[in-house]
Every structure is written in structure tokens, then in C-alpha cells.
Design an enzyme around this catalytic site. Structure first.
Site, PDB file in Angstrom:
ATOM      1  N   LYS A  20       2.181  -3.928   7.528  1.00 40.33           N
ATOM      2  CA  LYS A  20       3.061  -3.267   5.698  1.00 40.33           C
ATOM      3  C   LYS A  20       4.602  -3.239   5.232  1.00 40.33           C
ATOM      4  O   LYS A  20       4.790  -3.557   4.462  1.00 40.33           O
ATOM      5  CB  LYS A  20       1.427  -2.743   4.868  1.00 40.33           C
TER       6      LYS A  20
ATOM      7  N   TYR B 185      -1.674  -0.861  11.306  1.00 42.24           N
ATOM      8  CA  TYR B 185      -1.822  -1.454   9.998  1.00 42.24           C
ATOM      9  C   TYR B 185      -0.973  -1.099   8.992  1.00 42.24           C
ATOM     10  O   TYR B 185      -0.286  -2.393   8.536  1.00 42.24           O
ATOM     11  CB  TYR B 185      -2.941  -1.049   8.987  1.00 42.24           C
TER      12      TYR B 185
ATOM     13  N   THR C 271       0.959  -0.907   0.268  1.00 39.87           N
ATOM     14  CA  THR C 271      -0.121   0.458   0.144  1.00 39.87           C
ATOM     15  C   THR C 271       0.557   0.958   0.181  1.00 39.87           C
ATOM     16  O   THR C 271       2.009   0.846   0.617  1.00 39.87           O
ATOM     17  CB  THR C 271      -1.056   0.319   1.629  1.00 39.87           C
ATOM     18  N   ASP C 272       0.283   1.846  -0.174  1.00 45.61           N
ATOM     19  CA  ASP C 272       1.225   3.551  -0.193  1.00 45.61           C
ATOM     20  C   ASP C 272       1.572   4.260   0.955  1.00 45.61           C
ATOM     21  O   ASP C 272       2.069   5.021   1.116  1.00 45.61           O
ATOM     22  CB  ASP C 272       0.305   4.308  -1.142  1.00 45.61           C
ATOM     23  N   GLU C 273       0.863   3.812   1.538  1.00 40.82           N
ATOM     24  CA  GLU C 273       0.590   3.814   3.286  1.00 40.82           C
ATOM     25  C   GLU C 273       1.794   3.517   4.145  1.00 40.82           C
ATOM     26  O   GLU C 273       1.494   4.536   4.815  1.00 40.82           O
ATOM     27  CB  GLU C 273      -0.235   3.668   4.183  1.00 40.82           C
TER      28      GLU C 273
HETATM   29  P1  NAD Z   1      -9.500  -7.601   2.842  1.00 37.96           P
HETATM   30  O1  NAD Z   1      -9.499  -7.037   3.731  1.00 37.96           O
HETATM   31  O2  NAD Z   1     -10.910  -7.239   1.631  1.00 37.96           O
HETATM   32  O3  NAD Z   1      -9.482  -9.069   2.106  1.00 37.96           O
HETATM   33  C1  NAD Z   1      -8.085  -9.368   2.566  1.00 37.96           C
HETATM   34  C2  NAD Z   1      -8.247 -11.098   2.422  1.00 37.96           C
HETATM   35  O4  NAD Z   1      -7.416 -11.890   3.172  1.00 37.96           O
HETATM   36  C3  NAD Z   1      -9.712 -11.624   3.315  1.00 37.96           C
HETATM   37  O5  NAD Z   1     -10.924 -11.767   1.969  1.00 37.96           O
HETATM   38  C4  NAD Z   1      -9.583 -12.271   4.192  1.00 37.96           C
HETATM   39  O6  NAD Z   1     -10.358 -13.846   4.370  1.00 37.96           O
HETATM   40  C5  NAD Z   1      -7.771 -13.121   3.893  1.00 37.96           C
HETATM   41  N1  NAD Z   1      -6.901 -13.189   5.181  1.00 37.96           N
HETATM   42  C6  NAD Z   1      -6.496 -12.472   6.167  1.00 37.96           C
HETATM   43  N2  NAD Z   1      -5.986 -12.970   6.957  1.00 37.96           N
HETATM   44  C7  NAD Z   1      -5.510 -14.054   5.867  1.00 37.96           C
HETATM   45  C8  NAD Z   1      -4.606 -15.075   6.751  1.00 37.96           C
HETATM   46  N3  NAD Z   1      -4.015 -14.897   7.855  1.00 37.96           N
HETATM   47  N4  NAD Z   1      -4.113 -16.379   5.784  1.00 37.96           N
HETATM   48  C9  NAD Z   1      -5.352 -15.843   4.327  1.00 37.96           C
HETATM   49  N5  NAD Z   1      -5.802 -15.566   4.137  1.00 37.96           N
HETATM   50  C10 NAD Z   1      -5.923 -14.045   5.002  1.00 37.96           C
HETATM   51  O7  NAD Z   1      -8.328  -6.392   2.068  1.00 37.96           O
HETATM   52  P2  NAD Z   1      -8.117  -5.767   0.541  1.00 37.96           P
HETATM   53  O8  NAD Z   1      -8.455  -4.505   0.600  1.00 37.96           O
HETATM   54  O9  NAD Z   1      -8.731  -6.792  -0.588  1.00 37.96           O
HETATM   55  O10 NAD Z   1      -7.025  -5.360   0.245  1.00 37.96           O
HETATM   56  C11 NAD Z   1      -6.042  -6.751  -0.660  1.00 37.96           C
HETATM   57  C12 NAD Z   1      -4.326  -5.830  -0.708  1.00 37.96           C
HETATM   58  O11 NAD Z   1      -4.382  -5.086  -1.183  1.00 37.96           O
HETATM   59  C13 NAD Z   1      -3.748  -6.147   1.322  1.00 37.96           C
HETATM   60  O12 NAD Z   1      -2.926  -6.660   1.237  1.00 37.96           O
HETATM   61  C14 NAD Z   1      -3.285  -4.054   0.837  1.00 37.96           C
HETATM   62  O13 NAD Z   1      -2.983  -3.819   2.116  1.00 37.96           O
HETATM   63  C15 NAD Z   1      -3.718  -4.051  -0.105  1.00 37.96           C
HETATM   64  N6  NAD Z   1      -4.615  -3.411  -0.682  1.00 37.96           N
HETATM   65  C16 NAD Z   1      -5.535  -2.325  -0.382  1.00 37.96           C
HETATM   66  C17 NAD Z   1      -6.101  -1.136  -0.766  1.00 37.96           C
HETATM   67  C18 NAD Z   1      -7.462  -0.866  -0.445  1.00 37.96           C
HETATM   68  O14 NAD Z   1      -7.649   0.326  -1.006  1.00 37.96           O
HETATM   69  N7  NAD Z   1      -7.757  -1.461   0.202  1.00 37.96           N
HETATM   70  C19 NAD Z   1      -4.658  -0.269  -1.169  1.00 37.96           C
HETATM   71  C20 NAD Z   1      -3.521  -0.298  -1.763  1.00 37.96           C
HETATM   72  C21 NAD Z   1      -3.366  -1.324  -1.312  1.00 37.96           C
HETATM   73  O1  TDX Z   2     -17.264   6.022   7.808  1.00 39.12           O
HETATM   74  C1  TDX Z   2     -15.937   6.450   7.294  1.00 39.12           C
HETATM   75  N1  TDX Z   2     -15.612   7.980   7.581  1.00 39.12           N
HETATM   76  C2  TDX Z   2     -14.572   8.112   7.184  1.00 39.12           C
HETATM   77  O2  TDX Z   2     -14.423   9.643   7.324  1.00 39.12           O
HETATM   78  C3  TDX Z   2     -14.989   6.229   7.104  1.00 39.12           C
HETATM   79  C4  TDX Z   2     -14.570   4.025   7.066  1.00 39.12           C
HETATM   80  C5  TDX Z   2     -13.125   6.749   6.700  1.00 39.12           C
HETATM   81  N2  TDX Z   2     -13.322   7.576   6.648  1.00 39.12           N
HETATM   82  C6  TDX Z   2     -12.175   8.299   5.783  1.00 39.12           C
HETATM   83  C7  TDX Z   2     -11.385   7.993   6.700  1.00 39.12           C
HETATM   84  C8  TDX Z   2      -9.706   7.969   5.337  1.00 39.12           C
HETATM   85  O3  TDX Z   2      -9.673   9.636   4.997  1.00 39.12           O
HETATM   86  O4  TDX Z   2     -12.094   8.296   4.489  1.00 39.12           O
HETATM   87  C9  TDX Z   2     -10.893   7.599   4.482  1.00 39.12           C
HETATM   88  C10 TDX Z   2     -10.940   6.252   3.291  1.00 39.12           C
HETATM   89  O5  TDX Z   2     -11.185   5.428   4.709  1.00 39.12           O
HETATM   90  P1  TDX Z   2     -10.792   3.903   4.583  1.00 39.12           P
HETATM   91  O6  TDX Z   2     -11.735   3.106   3.889  1.00 39.12           O
HETATM   92  O7  TDX Z   2     -10.825   3.411   5.695  1.00 39.12           O
HETATM   93  O8  TDX Z   2      -9.571   4.023   3.553  1.00 39.12           O
HETATM   94  P2  TDX Z   2      -7.475   4.099   4.010  1.00 39.12           P
HETATM   95  O9  TDX Z   2      -7.352   3.947   5.281  1.00 39.12           O
HETATM   96  O10 TDX Z   2      -7.404   5.602   2.945  1.00 39.12           O
HETATM   97  O11 TDX Z   2      -7.018   2.760   3.689  1.00 39.12           O
HETATM   98  C11 TDX Z   2      -7.389   2.710   2.331  1.00 39.12           C
HETATM   99  O12 TDX Z   2      -5.904   2.442   1.525  1.00 39.12           O
HETATM  100  C12 TDX Z   2      -5.099   2.303   1.431  1.00 39.12           C
HETATM  101  C13 TDX Z   2      -7.266   0.855   2.279  1.00 39.12           C
HETATM  102  O13 TDX Z   2      -8.295   0.505   3.663  1.00 39.12           O
HETATM  103  C14 TDX Z   2      -5.767   0.162   3.045  1.00 39.12           C
HETATM  104  O14 TDX Z   2      -6.646  -0.591   3.141  1.00 39.12           O
HETATM  105  C15 TDX Z   2      -4.937   0.726   1.756  1.00 39.12           C
HETATM  106  O15 TDX Z   2      -3.706   0.052   1.990  1.00 39.12           O
END
Ligand code: NAD
Ligand code: TDX
Length: 330
Positions: free
Chosen positions: A150, A146, A119-121
Site C-alpha cells: 500500500k 500488505y 491505510t494508516d498502516e
Molecule cells: P476487501 O478485501 O474487503 O475488498 C477488496 C475488493 O477488491 C474485493 O471486492 C476484491 O474482489 C477486489 N479486488 C482485489 N483484487 C482486485 C483486482 N486485481 N482488480 C479488481 N478488484 C480487485 O477490502 P476493504 O477492507 O474493503 O478495503 C478496501 C480498501 O481500503 C483497500 O485499499 C484497503 O487497503 C483500504 N483500507 C481498509 C481498511 C479496513 O479497515 N478494512 C482501513 C484502511 C484502508
Molecule cells: O482473530 C483475530 N484475532 C486478533 O487478535 C484477528 C483476525 C485479528 N486479531 C488482531 C490483529 C490486529 O491487532 O486484531 C487486530 C485487527 O486485525 P485485522 O482485522 O486483521 O486488521 P489489521 O491488521 O489491523 O488491518 C486492518 O486495518 C487496516 C485492515 O484489515 C486493513 O485492510 C487496513 O489497512
């Protein structure tokens, strides 16, 4: 090609599995997923050439034979929600750090190509209004349990490349949106609140900026990196989609025919990152990748329609998610 997708029942992983079997007729996909609260087998139900193994990436006995049978491992499995990591960091350490370590030991043993989804975080945050974006060589400065877990996993990958010759690449993507995203996350929470007649919740001022990318653009970049990326390299994935949380909320409110101020400000997230923004030049220049889903308004419209059409998918979790937020005053 035999592809092992960890976390393939989660949001981004499930979309990756769909695209892979749709676009690669020779691909056989094995999904390894623990099916935590965030994993939903319905997201990949009924797909041809997909086999789901329920198990933990931190369990070597489960991981080793699956890696031995794979040509490439793509690691999406993670604990992924910042707010949860503030309430209880422990599963983040176990899955994101120990899980990645376990996968690395297995790919090292079997000489298997590995792609790590990050992630960019890991880069911390930028100031709102600042004329700068994250670049691949920037220092790691994670803010939350978190993002620090990562960051730790990325560093393990880099060390296993350098010390053991593991063939790995890393990608760090910005905020994804699209179908199958868990309703704890901002966009699907806001959409499903409005379907239920609940006012959206904005943390703090709502001026925080996220760099939104459609999940299918993230995943097309991942395949480009697997096919064309240089071993040991880190690629940043983003689509120039910066918007603040108020803007996004108001776009969704407008889609529901509601007034622009029809939301509530709630408790801010402790340590809340202010702004993320990605410079994807390296990825674009080295692989030729470019995003296809550039129209954010259309993407939001289609995502709202998806949640309206798939209430059976998210409804069972809605009450529990909102109860958890209510405890935090959010
Ligand atoms: P998500 O939480 O929707 O899905 C995570 C999946 O991993 C789930 O199906 C969960 O059951 C599985 N999991 C959790 N722990 C596990 C374990 N110990 N063994 C096997 N499976 C396990 O997450 P997502 O949003 O799809 O994110 C996927 C990846 O992308 C993550 O690595 C996250 O850090 C990264 N990422 C997410 C975002 C975003 O905006 N959602 C952005 C950048 C990077
Ligand atoms: O109800 C809400 N109200 C609100 O203002 C929620 C759930 C979030 N927020 C804000 C927090 C953040 O500024 O919205 C923004 C986005 O929040 P999230 O969806 O929780 O995402 P963020 O914390 O930015 O992280 C996401 O992007 C990077 C993903 O969850 C991560 O898995 C990924 O690594």
C-alpha cells in the site's frame, strides 16, 4: 456524475456504492472488481444505477475504456488482509502496486480525477501508551507485505501527480468496521465465531490498539475529499476510536451474554503492529468533515445484528476461513 469504483464488491467499496446511489441521484456507478475471495456481488445486488464489470485493475485492456467513460475513479481495489500477505505476498504486489500503476496510467491518459484509498498502516506503528498519533507528513515505515505494498502504491500516486500532473488525492484511514466486512477480519471473525459457539481468538497479548471508525464515516470523508480536497494532498481519516483488542473482544462477548474471559490466546501475528492512531485535524479543518457514528458500543451492537441477519451472506466462507487460521495456530 459517472463514478468508477474499483473494488466495489468488497467491504468498504460496497458500502461506498450503496451510499453513493442513495445520496446522489445524478450518480451512475460502474464497479470494476475481480471478485477475488473477498469480493461478493451480493453486497451490491439489486442497486439502481450500478453496473458491475468483473475484471482486474492490473489489466489495461479492461481498465482503459472504463476510465475513459468516468468523471472520477475511486480506487478501493486491493488485497487487504495482513495475515494473507504473510502467507503469500504475490497477489499484494500484483494488485496493490501493478494495479494502481495501471489505473494511474489510464487516468493520466484520459485526464480523469483519481482518488486513492490507502491505510494508516503505511506509517508503521506507534507504541502503546505513547502520546502521539499519525500525521499526514510522517515518514512511511510499513511493517508487512500488505502495508508495504500500500505504501508503494501511495508513492506511485504522488509521483504521477508531480511528474505527469495527474489530478489525484490520497486518503489513509484507520480500521473500519460495519456491514459487509469479510469474516477473516477481527470484528466479523469474532462475531461469527460467537454465533457458531466458537471462542474468540486473540493474537498474543491482545493489548494491541486499533483506531476504529465506522465504514460509513470513512466513506463520507472520501466524498468530502473528492469534492473539496486539494489535488496532490494526503488526508488522514480517523474518528478517535482507539481500543485494544481485548476491550473490543469483551464488548462483543458481553453482547452475546458470555463471560469476559471466554476467549483463547493464540499464536501472535509475526511483525504485529502495536498501535495505530489518527490525527484527522487536516481533513476536518480543510473540508469540515466530522464523523456521525461516534457511539462505538451502538455500532458494534448494530454490526452484530447485521451478521445475525445476514448469515446467508457469510456462511459459505466460514469453514474455509477457520481452516486457514487453524493451519497457522490461530
Ligand atoms: P476487501 O478485501 O474487503 O475488498 C477488496 C475488493 O477488491 C474485493 O471486492 C476484491 O474482489 C477486489 N479486488 C482485489 N483484487 C482486485 C483486482 N486485481 N482488480 C479488481 N478488484 C480487485 O477490502 P476493504 O477492507 O474493503 O478495503 C478496501 C480498501 O481500503 C483497500 O485499499 C484497503 O487497503 C483500504 N483500507 C481498509 C481498511 C479496513 O479497515 N478494512 C482501513 C484502511 C484502508
Ligand atoms: O482473530 C483475530 N484475532 C486478533 O487478535 C484477528 C483476525 C485479528 N486479531 C488482531 C490483529 C490486529 O491487532 O486484531 C487486530 C485487527 O486485525 P485485522 O482485522 O486483521 O486488521 P489489521 O491488521 O489491523 O488491518 C486492518 O486495518 C487496516 C485492515 O484489515 C486493513 O485492510 C487496513 O489497512
Amino acid at each position: 456524475m459517472r463514478v468508477l469504483v474499483t473494488g466495489g464488491a468488497g467491504f468498504i467499496g460496497a458500502n461506498f456504492v450503496h451510499t453513493t446511489v442513495e445520496t446522489m441521484p445524478d450518480a451512475e456507478v460502474t464497479v470494476l472488481d475481480k471478485l477475488t475471495y473477498a469480493g461478493n456481488p451480493k453486497s451490491i445486488e439489486g442497486l439502481d444505477r450500478v453496473n458491475l464489470v468483473v475484471g482486474d485493475i492490473a489489466d489495461m485492456d479492461t481498465v482503459d475504456p472504463l476510465v475513459a467513460d468516468a468523471d472520477v475513479v475511486v480506487n478501493f481495489a486491493a488485497e487487504s488482509h495482513n495475515d494473507n500477505s504473510l502467507n503469500d505476498p504475490s497477489p499484494f504486489i500484483r494488485t496493490n502496486i501493478e494495479g494502481t500503476y495501471t489505473l494511474l496510467q489510464a487516468v493520466r491518459r484520459h485526464h480523469t480525477r483519481f482518488h486513492h484509498i490507502s491505510t494508516d498502516e503505511v506509517y508503521g506503528d506507534l507504541a502503546i501508551g505513547e502520546d502521539r498519533k499519525f500525521k499526514p507528513g510522517d515518514p512511511y515505515k510499513p511493517s508487512s507485505p500488505y502495508s508495504s505494498s500500500k505504501a508503494a502504491s501511495d508513492l506511485l500516486v504522488r509521483a504521477w501527480v508531480r511528474s505527469f500532473g495527474v489530478e489525484a488525492t490520497i486518503s489513509n484511514c484507520s480500521n473500519n468496521y460495519g456491514p459487509y466486512q469479510h469474516i477473516e477480519k477481527f470484528i466479523p471473525r469474532t462475531i461469527t465465531n460467537l454465533i457458531d459457539g466458537i471462542r474468540p481468538r486473540i493474537y498474543g497479548t491482545g493489548l494491541q490498539v486499533r483506531d476504529w471508525i465506522h465504514v460509513l464515516d470513512h466513506n463520507s470523508a472520501v466524498w468530502e475529499i473528492i469534492n473539496k480536497g486539494r489535488i496532490g494532498e494526503t488526508y488522514l481519516i480517523g474518528a478517535n476510536g482507539e481500543k485494544n483488542n481485548l476491550e473490543v473482544t469483551r464488548m462483543i462477548l458481553a453482547e452475546f451474554g458470555r463471560e469476559p474471559d471466554d476467549f483463547d490466546h493464540v499464536n501472535d501475528r509475526p511483525g504485529h503492529d502495536q498501535r495505530y492512531a489518527i490525527d484527522a485535524t487536516k481533513l476536518e479543518e480543510e473540508t469540515g468533515w466530522e464523523p456521525q457514528y461516534r457511539d462505538f458500543a451502538k455500532g458494534i451492537h448494530d454490526t452484530i445484528q447485521w451478521y445475525k441477519d445476514h448469515e446467508d451472506w457469510w456462511r459459505p466462507q466460514k469453514a474455509a476461513v477457520e481452516a486457514k487460521y487453524a493451519k497457522n495456530g490461530q
